[in-house]
Design a protein around this motif. Structure first.
Motif, PDB file in Angstrom:
ATOM      1  N   ILE A 217       0.828  -1.219   0.000  1.00 55.72           N
ATOM      2  CA  ILE A 217       0.000   0.000   0.000  1.00 55.72           C
ATOM      3  C   ILE A 217       0.852   1.254   0.000  1.00 55.72           C
ATOM      4  O   ILE A 217       0.525   2.240  -0.658  1.00 55.72           O
TER       5      ILE A 217
ATOM      6  N   PHE B 192       0.519   4.455  -2.559  1.00 58.74           N
ATOM      7  CA  PHE B 192       0.193   5.844  -2.229  1.00 58.74           C
ATOM      8  C   PHE B 192       1.350   6.789  -2.512  1.00 58.74           C
ATOM      9  O   PHE B 192       1.127   7.961  -2.829  1.00 58.74           O
TER      10      PHE B 192
ATOM     11  N   SER C  83       2.560   0.906   5.435  1.00 60.14           N
ATOM     12  CA  SER C  83       1.377   0.561   4.657  1.00 60.14           C
ATOM     13  C   SER C  83       0.108   0.786   5.466  1.00 60.14           C
ATOM     14  O   SER C  83      -0.926   1.151   4.927  1.00 60.14           O
ATOM     15  N   GLY C  84       0.211   0.546   6.775  1.00 62.17           N
ATOM     16  CA  GLY C  84      -0.960   0.794   7.607  1.00 62.17           C
ATOM     17  C   GLY C  84      -1.162   2.267   7.878  1.00 62.17           C
ATOM     18  O   GLY C  84      -2.283   2.745   7.982  1.00 62.17           O
TER      19      GLY C  84
ATOM     20  N   PRO D  44       0.355   5.313   6.123  1.00 60.28           N
ATOM     21  CA  PRO D  44       1.198   6.021   5.142  1.00 60.28           C
ATOM     22  C   PRO D  44       1.438   7.478   5.519  1.00 60.28           C
ATOM     23  O   PRO D  44       2.389   8.095   5.036  1.00 60.28           O
ATOM     24  N   GLN D  45       0.590   7.982   6.409  1.00 58.93           N
ATOM     25  CA  GLN D  45       0.718   9.378   6.800  1.00 58.93           C
ATOM     26  C   GLN D  45       2.123   9.688   7.326  1.00 58.93           C
ATOM     27  O   GLN D  45       2.623  10.791   7.159  1.00 58.93           O
TER      28      GLN D  45
END
Lengths: 544, 500
Positions: free
Chosen positions: B403, B407, B485-486, B488-489
């Motif tokens: 992920i 992103f 991935s959990g 991304p911030q």
């Protein structure tokens, strides 16, 4: 039907998306001692798949029961949390009358696939990976229908690619490697272009929130932006749907995929394209849609006729086939094709009706499109199950080999199986009283009176072409029935053996789909009452 | 006039710690008995970890040192957010590369003391570079980064490809440096200052008769940095160099060396030549498109059965990834606050690329041919390593479950769309699809059944377990990748704010 408070339904929807993900991870781990069965780890993991998909299916049913059917036009069970503030991406989930049927359909089909694989494990490597991929696929598809944020939608859209690739490439039939590549490269190219469209909308409108964007109905997006966005989105969705002429990945992928892969591909993955068109392109960029709608309609009816003609070519015996000998008919150029491939091509035709319904931009047409979407998922899903079962029994799906000189005579050799196949084929051609009828009818009614601003003569032409397409569909489907189900059983030495009739697990997997096909055909309001209010709010200002 | 500049040692600690440790290890190598040389590697890793810790007090990004006594705003060294983040990346990358190198030096494949000295020197230069705020420091930092790298490439004992690759690398790199220095001197002639801010202020008011000279200077300076970032057409040294170099060095170059070049490019474009956006903006856009296309097409053509195909593919794909990194730089000519996206992308790329190299180093210890075909059936043999590599490759491809890769790419696309670089966005879209093919092909190899034929060349019946430092590197990279991935911030936060 049942009342649940908002928090409970919210958690339920989150669970529907998260459960398969957790299940996919768990499928790769060894089973805990308490859950080990007597038949070894392979059976355990397949049972795990049935359990998880079953739970998800039950959860979607509860969700549907708790859904406020008096108000299907608004988003329910809504969760809205900030996730990546840097990009403005929110964990925004919710269901309304458009997404709910698709959620239930997805959960049902995946559950039936898991059930079918439990009794009939797919040919190929370890089932642990198969179950993990199946669950990952389910998570991606359910998320696609449940999310309300453009970027999350893209994430969910992409999630299905890797599992589907591996399902085809590892458990598929002949030519699977090439077919898997074709599928994944076509779709990824489409979805990256779609990403550009989504970003264009998000950057120009300042938000990725689908609800806010849909309520704005294109305010704040210039005409050029809308045109570019719909073009980019349209390419992405058209590849996925697939729309003629971007369909060429589909027949190969279906032919090579394992039975469960085909069922999910037809029943669920194709819906993601049309769902995106209705959910994103239609409300968010209405001006762009209005500009491209006539072209979309033209491609749609071209797809209907193309799919039907391809099927007709496939169903007719090849020129050197024994049944041709002494025939008074002119030697036609039949392809003598593969039954699975034929069903794949018929999907292109059916999805053409869905696209035509969307292109009319009328509530009638869009309702028809959504109805046809679900109907196609039920009927074609069932058809792929049946073709898979036929291959198990006879070892081939090649029509010429199957039919021999005068038909495969399934009615005689395996009556219930043959009957169900004929029923599904007839449902697929759109017989009134079965699910396939209403969607196509409504799409054509929509085309009879398209939205204001669209050229009526053009759409009347599309209507005529589409109606001709239904005739062709009837022709090839009846030919399939004639060549596969009917025929005289030759007596004597070359009597083909009786085929096993439907088995218990096959009843379990097939009957729900057949029953829903009848239900949706006799009582279309069960679906239309859900979709119509939601469609009305997506299409403002259009007189129904 | 007071010419003595005050020095804030805490601010320059990260590069200084690396540099001091480099010298200390070189000296220690002379006195350590052969049996205990293994300690050197752990010492180097520890030094890099300490240098990383030294970044903690600087995380607010508001400190500077080596400022002019008369003008406290003109500083040669600024630990702003950009500098600290890039330092985190290069020191972290060097730390992972050091972990990868420890088994290699323990085998005696490369001489320990010299290797660690060179690696740490180069890391010190790479850490100095993003904080440099005048052209002289910048060029020196760039040379400190690359000079040890030539030697690192050539260091493997008994290999013939190494020296040749190093020579190729050296000659082309020196040419680029010479060109860059010429450019810097032209720019200095026009602006009358070496400080980046001074140049930005001085160039618009430069003598009009020097306009051509200044334009040439700007272009030549950019060429030097584009070379270090391995942008097309200055990329030809990369595949040969990676194949010839020891694997950990290739990993180091692909992340730290590349980031040094990109950081330099960012600094000169946005800080020194902001007024020349119409000159370097299109050039950077074209370079980005060419770089990603050339890298991806070459990676696509890599034959999985050929020797060294794994390293070659990683090398070409790193060129492709450099192309994506250039997109936000090109966009910065037309939109604001895009540099953070490049930094965020580089952080993602650094973590997962080093992770992929770590698994490759592990596989190479059992099958030294470096073929992609050697990865066939890795899942059956070592499920954890195979799943980790699959995750890293899918992150690089930008597909779920990777992920963070997805992103990071979305953020890069967003800068292009935001800056109205539609053509570049479409080129990048096609490239992402092309890149997916070779990443997914490699991933598919991992899960295939083991080859029925006899074992490939260079296979040794080693134990299945990776060496401890390699395990550490793989686990660390995978852990960071999964956490990102959990959430991304954590790194995409840079994409939303002003970096410079």
């Amino acid at each position: 039907m049942i009342s649940m408070n908002e928090t409970a339904t919210r958690l339920l929807l989150v669970a529907v998306v998260v459960l398969p993900l957790l299940g996919a991870v768990a499928a790769l781990l060894p089973a805990p001692p308490g859950l080990r069965g007597r038949h070894g780890p392979d059976r355990d993991v397949l049972r795990h798949g049935v359990t998880v998909t079953g739970l998800v299916f039950v959860a979607t049913l509860v969700l549907a029961a708790a859904f406020d059917h008096d108000d299907p036009g608004t988003i329910q069970a809504e969760t809205d949390r900030s996730w990546i503030p840097a990009l403005g991406i929110r964990l925004h989930l919710g269901v309304d009358g458009i997404s709910l049927p698709l959620l239930v359909l997805t959960a049902l089909l995946t559950f039936l696939c898991a059930l079918h694989s439990y009794f009939r494990p797919p040919d190929g490597p370890r089932p642990a990976a198969f179950v993990a991929l199946l669950l990952l696929l389910e998570a991606g598809t359910l998320a696609t229908f449940a999310v309300l944020d453009l970027m999350l939608f893209f994430l969910a859209f992409e999630t299905v690619l890797v599992p589907m690739y591996f399902l085809i490439a590892r458990w598929g039939g002949a030519g699977r490697t090439a077919a898997a590549w074709k599928f994944v490269l076509y779709t990824v190219l489409g979805s990256v272009v779609m990403l550009l469209g989504l970003l264009l909308i998000g950057v120009r409108a300042g938000t990725f929130d689908m609800v806010a964007l849909a309520e704005a109905h294109g305010d704040g997006l210039t005409h050029t932006t809308q045109l570019l966005a719909v073009l980019a989105l349209g390419i992405g969705f058209a590849v996925k749907t697939p729309m003629w002429p971007l369909h060429s990945w589909l027949p190969d992928a279906h032919t090579a995929a394992p039975t469960t892969g085909s069922v999910l591909l037809a029943g669920v993955l194709l819906k993601m394209g049309t769902y995106g068109l209705v959910r994103i392109a239609l409300p968010i960029a209405p001006e762009g849609m209005a500009t491209f709608a006539p072209y979309l309609g033209a491609f749609a009816v071209a797809g209907i006729v193309y799919g039907s003609l391809a099927c007709l070519a496939l169903v007719r015996p090849s020129p050197d086939h024994p049944s041709r000998k002494g025939s008074a008919l002119p030697r036609s150029r039949g392809a003598g094709g593969d039954l699975k491939r034929l069903v794949a091509y018929s999907s292109i035709g059916h999805m053409g009706f869905v696209l035509l319904g969307v292109a009319t931009l009328t509530p009638t047409g869009v309702n028809g499109a959504l109805f046809a979407n679900v109907a196609h998922g039920l009927i074609t899903g069932l058809l792929f199950f049946l073709v898979g079962a036929l291959k198990e029994r006879t070892g081939t799906t090649d029509l010429d080999r199957l039919a021999g000189e005068n038909g495969a005579a399934l009615y005689g050799r395996s009556p219930r199986f043959g009957g169900l196949l004929a029923f599904t084929a007839v449902a697929s051609l759109g017989l009134p009283g079965l699910a396939g009828f209403w969607g196509e009818l409504l799409a054509m009614v929509g085309a009879f009176d398209p939205a204001a601003g669209l050229s009526r003569p053009a759409f009347l032409t599309y209507l005529a072409v589409a109606a001709f397409g239904t005739l062709l569909t009837a022709a090839y489907m009846l030919l399939v029935v004639r060549r596969v189900c009917m025929g005289e059983r030759p007596s004597g030495a070359d009597t083909p053996p009786d085929l096993p009739d439907l088995r218990g697990y096959e009843y379990a997997a097939f009957v729900p789909l057949a029953a829903l096909t009848v239900l949706a055909g006799l009582w279309p309001a069960v679906l239309l009452d859900l979709t119509d209010p939601a469609v009305q709010s997506l299409l403002p200002g259009v007189v129904p | 006039m007071n010419l003595v500049q005050t020095v804030d040692w805490a601010v320059i600690a990260p590069p200084v710690i690396a540099a001091v440790a480099a010298v200390a290890l070189l000296v220690a190598d002379l006195f350590l008995p052969a049996a205990r040389k293994a300690l050197l590697g752990w010492g180097a890793a520890a030094a890099l970890a300490v240098a990383l810790l030294a970044l903690l007090p600087l995380r607010d990004g508001d400190r500077a040192t080596f400022c002019l006594p008369g003008d406290p705003d003109l500083c040669s060294y600024a630990a702003d957010r950009f500098a600290v983040t890039v330092q985190l990346l290069v020191l972290g990358g060097a730390f992972l590369a050091a972990l990868l190198s420890i088994p290699e030096t323990e085998d005696g494949a490369v001489p320990g003391g010299e290797f660690w000295f060179l690696l740490l020197s180069s890391a010190a230069g790479a850490a100095l570079l993003p904080a440099a705020r005048d052209l002289a420091t910048l060029i020196i930092a760039l040379e400190v980064t690359t000079l040890p790298a030539y030697a690192l490439v050539a260091l493997r004992r008994g290999g013939s490809a190494g020296p040749e690759a190093a020579l190729k690398f050296f000659l082309s790199s020196v040419t680029a440096t010479a060109v860059g220095l010429l450019g810097v001197s032209f720019v200095y002639a026009g602006a009358g200052s070496l400080y980046l801010e001074g140049i930005a202020a001085g160039l618009p008011t430069a003598d009009p008769r020097l306009a051509t000279l200044v334009d040439a200077g700007v272009a030549l300076t950019l060429v030097a940095f584009a070379f270090k970032a391995a942008a097309v057409p200055f990329h030809f040294w990369v595949p040969e160099t990676y194949v010839g170099a020891p694997l950990p060095v290739a990993a180091y170059l692909s992340v730290v060396g590349k980031m040094a070049g990109v950081a330099g490019l960012v600094l000169v474009t946005t800080l020194a030549f902001p007024g020349y956006g119409d000159l370097w903006g299109p050039v950077a856009g074209v370079l980005a498109g060419l770089t990603m296309t050339a890298g991806n097409v070459a990676a696509l053509r890599t034959d999985p059965e050929a020797p060294h195909s794994a390293v070659r593919l990683l090398a070409w794909s790193s060129i492709g990834q450099a192309g994506y990194l250039l997109v936000p730089i090109a966009a910065s000519a037309y939109a604001t606050d895009t540099i953070g996206t490049a930094v965020a992308y580089a952080l993602m790329y650094g973590v997962v690329n080093l992770g992929a190299f770590a698994v490759a180093a592990h596989v190479a210890r059992q099958r030294s041919a470096h073929r992609i075909a050697d990865y066939r059936g890795l899942y059956a043999r070592q499920p954890a390593a195979a799943l980790a590599l699959a995750f890293f490759l899918l992150c690089l491809a930008g597909l779920p479950p990777g992920i963070i890769g997805l992103f990071a790419k979305v953020a890069v696309f967003e800068t292009a769309v935001d800056a109205d670089l539609g053509v570049l966005a479409v080129v990048m879209a096609v490239n992402v699809a092309v890149a997916l093919y070779y990443y997914l092909r490699w991933t598919a190899y991992l899960f295939r059944g083991p080859a029925a034929t006899e074992a490939g060349p260079g296979e040794t019946a080693g134990s299945g377990r990776p060496a401890a430092p390699l395990t550490g590197a793989i686990v660390l990279a995978a852990l960071v990748g999964v956490v990102l991935s959990g959430a991304p911030q954590i790194i995409l936060t840079f994409a939303s704010g002003a970096m410079l």
